[in-house]
Design an enzyme around this catalytic site. Structure first.
Site, PDB file in Angstrom:
ATOM      1  CE1 TYR A 103      46.833  48.824  46.579  1.00 45.08           C
ATOM      2  CE2 TYR A 103      45.173  50.209  45.559  1.00 45.08           C
ATOM      3  CZ  TYR A 103      45.721  48.964  45.779  1.00 45.08           C
ATOM      4  OH  TYR A 103      45.150  47.858  45.191  1.00 45.08           O
TER       5      TYR A 103
ATOM      6  CG  ASP B 116      38.996  45.594  38.680  1.00 41.68           C
ATOM      7  OD1 ASP B 116      38.529  46.743  38.844  1.00 41.68           O
ATOM      8  OD2 ASP B 116      39.977  45.349  37.950  1.00 41.68           O
TER       9      ASP B 116
ATOM     10  CG  ASP C 177      42.296  48.393  43.161  1.00 44.07           C
ATOM     11  OD1 ASP C 177      41.571  48.422  42.154  1.00 44.07           O
ATOM     12  OD2 ASP C 177      43.535  48.571  43.105  1.00 44.07           O
TER      13      ASP C 177
ATOM     14  CE  LYS D 234      43.003  36.803  55.488  1.00 44.08           C
ATOM     15  NZ  LYS D 234      42.192  35.606  55.180  1.00 44.08           N
TER      16      LYS D 234
ATOM     17  CG  ASP E   8      39.632  34.931  53.104  1.00 41.12           C
ATOM     18  OD1 ASP E   8      38.924  35.728  53.764  1.00 41.12           O
ATOM     19  OD2 ASP E   8      40.389  34.109  53.643  1.00 41.12           O
TER      20      ASP E   8
END
Ligand code: NAD
Length: 354
Positions: A142, A247, A243, A187, A219
């Site tokens: 980001y 959620d 992020d 990852k 994942d």
């Protein structure tokens, strides 16, 4: 105790839920004999409309003089529908995080027993879930270098050892006060950034021999979170993975409207619900203010060290739910219609119980 709190309502439902949290803080001040001074500042779409800037200098200047910041959300459909607009509300949020170097975003996923039926997940899967996420907030993709032309674009993910170390330490310190387990999500099978992340977290873990560390690919973590959320205690991860996963994890708590967060640096901290401006329900008076109220509760604990006061809010929220009141987002088939309440009424119910 005297404390100065900067209030940034932002856009959409931020303007509806933050006043409920302020109402609760005023009640706490009255009950416990504190003096909380509030002032307002702009950020997001409302700031662009007023000043042309998503984060006006005046907001930053005020922020430097306050003990903590209470924030709602930014965002407006105008920008969501036109990604080519160069000045955007979310830039304000990214800039305030960077300006105050708020590198650690703490997101507790707390499940109230009363809300077991509000989630789309089975109660027997959810029962006993209690997770705290530590999301790195001022690095990663980001904030990396980016560019685009007509047919190509790139964003860059970058992490340094020191950036990973400081968020990892926060996570291990929190784990020491909890069930002493940290899951680091990355990852590393694909990304170099994640390999550096994993090596660094593993090194930091040596400073905390009592804490059990495991690593998980993002994942798999996305799948494990809804398969068996009780396996997690503290989760530490980078900006984008955090992020997305938080959620997803909001569904463990029943709704985005239930999840609070603290964004902490070395000085001032900012407290905000994890949800956005929710334009689909903004202006209807139905947004759940509990995430904003619980963010104020985190402020009392983490910035002001007011444990009894924070407990008073926690217990009041639990009691409202025990008494059967629900917002439209957390009601279920068994909720009687007369106990379904809007934003303002939910705020009042918490105030009464504080
Ligand atoms: P959102 O979090 O605003 O909403 C997602 C869904 O959850 C919506 O259906 C919404 O109605 C519901 N919801 C969210 N908060 C709720 C609450 N308190 N009570 C009841 N229901 C609630 O995410 P989105 O729709 O992806 O984004 C909307 C806007 O918010 C966009 O402009 C986005 O950029 C912005 N955004 C801002 C932040 C932030 O300020 N921290 C975070 C995420 C998104």
């Amino acid at each position: 105790m005297k404390k100065k709190i900067l209030v940034i309502e932002g856009d959409g439902i931020g303007k509806e839920v933050v006043p409920q949290a302020v109402k609760v803080l005023k009640k706490v001040a009255e009950k416990f004999g504190h003096e909380f001074e509030f002032d307002n500042a702009l950020m997001g779409h409302c700031a662009i409309e007023a000043t042309g800037e998503p984060l006006p200098e005046e907001t930053i200047e005020k922020g430097r003089k306050f003990d903590a910041i209470l924030f709602g959300a930014v965002g407006d459909p105008k920008y969501d529908n036109d990604p080519t607009l160069k000045v955007r509300p979310e830039q304000g949020l990214l800039k305030i995080r960077k300006t105050f170097e708020l590198f650690a975003n703490v997101r507790p996923i707390k499940l109230y027993d009363e809300l077991l039926g509000a989630s789309s997940l089975k109660p027997e899967v959810l029962s006993g879930s209690d997770i705290v996420f530590f999301r790195e907030l001022v690095g990663g993709i980001y904030f990396g270098e980016r560019a685009r032309d007509d047919n190509k674009a790139h964003d860059t993910m970058e992490y340094s050892v020191s950036e990973v170390e400081r968020i990892a330490r926060k996570a291990f310190e929190a784990a020491m006060l909890r069930r002493k387990k940290v899951t680091s999500v990355d990852k590393a099978n694909v990304l170099d950034c994640s390999r550096l992340w994993r090596e660094t977290v593993t090194k930091v873990a040596e400073e905390y021999p009592e804490v059990e560390l495991n690593h998980m690919y993002v994942d798999n973590a996305a799948m494990q979170l809804i398969k068996d959320p009780t396996q997690f205690d503290v989760v530490v991860t980078g900006n984008m993975f955090g992020d997305i996963l938080t959620d997803e994890a909001s569904q463990i708590a029943g709704s985005m409207g239930m999840l609070a967060s603290a964004s902490m640096g070395n000085e001032i901290a900012l407290y905000e619900p994890i949800h956005g401006s929710a334009p689909d329900i903004a202006g209807q008076g139905i947004a759940n203010p509990l995430a904003a109220i619980l963010s104020a509760q985190m402020m009392l604990t983490l910035s002001f060290g007011m444990k009894d006061e924070a407990d008073a809010i926690d217990n009041a929220v639990a009691q409202v739910l025990k008494d059967g009141y629900r917002g439209p987002d957390i009601k279920d088939a068994a909720t009687p219609e007369e106990l379904v309440v809007g934003t303002d009424a939910m705020g009042d119910l918490v105030v009464e119980r504080v």
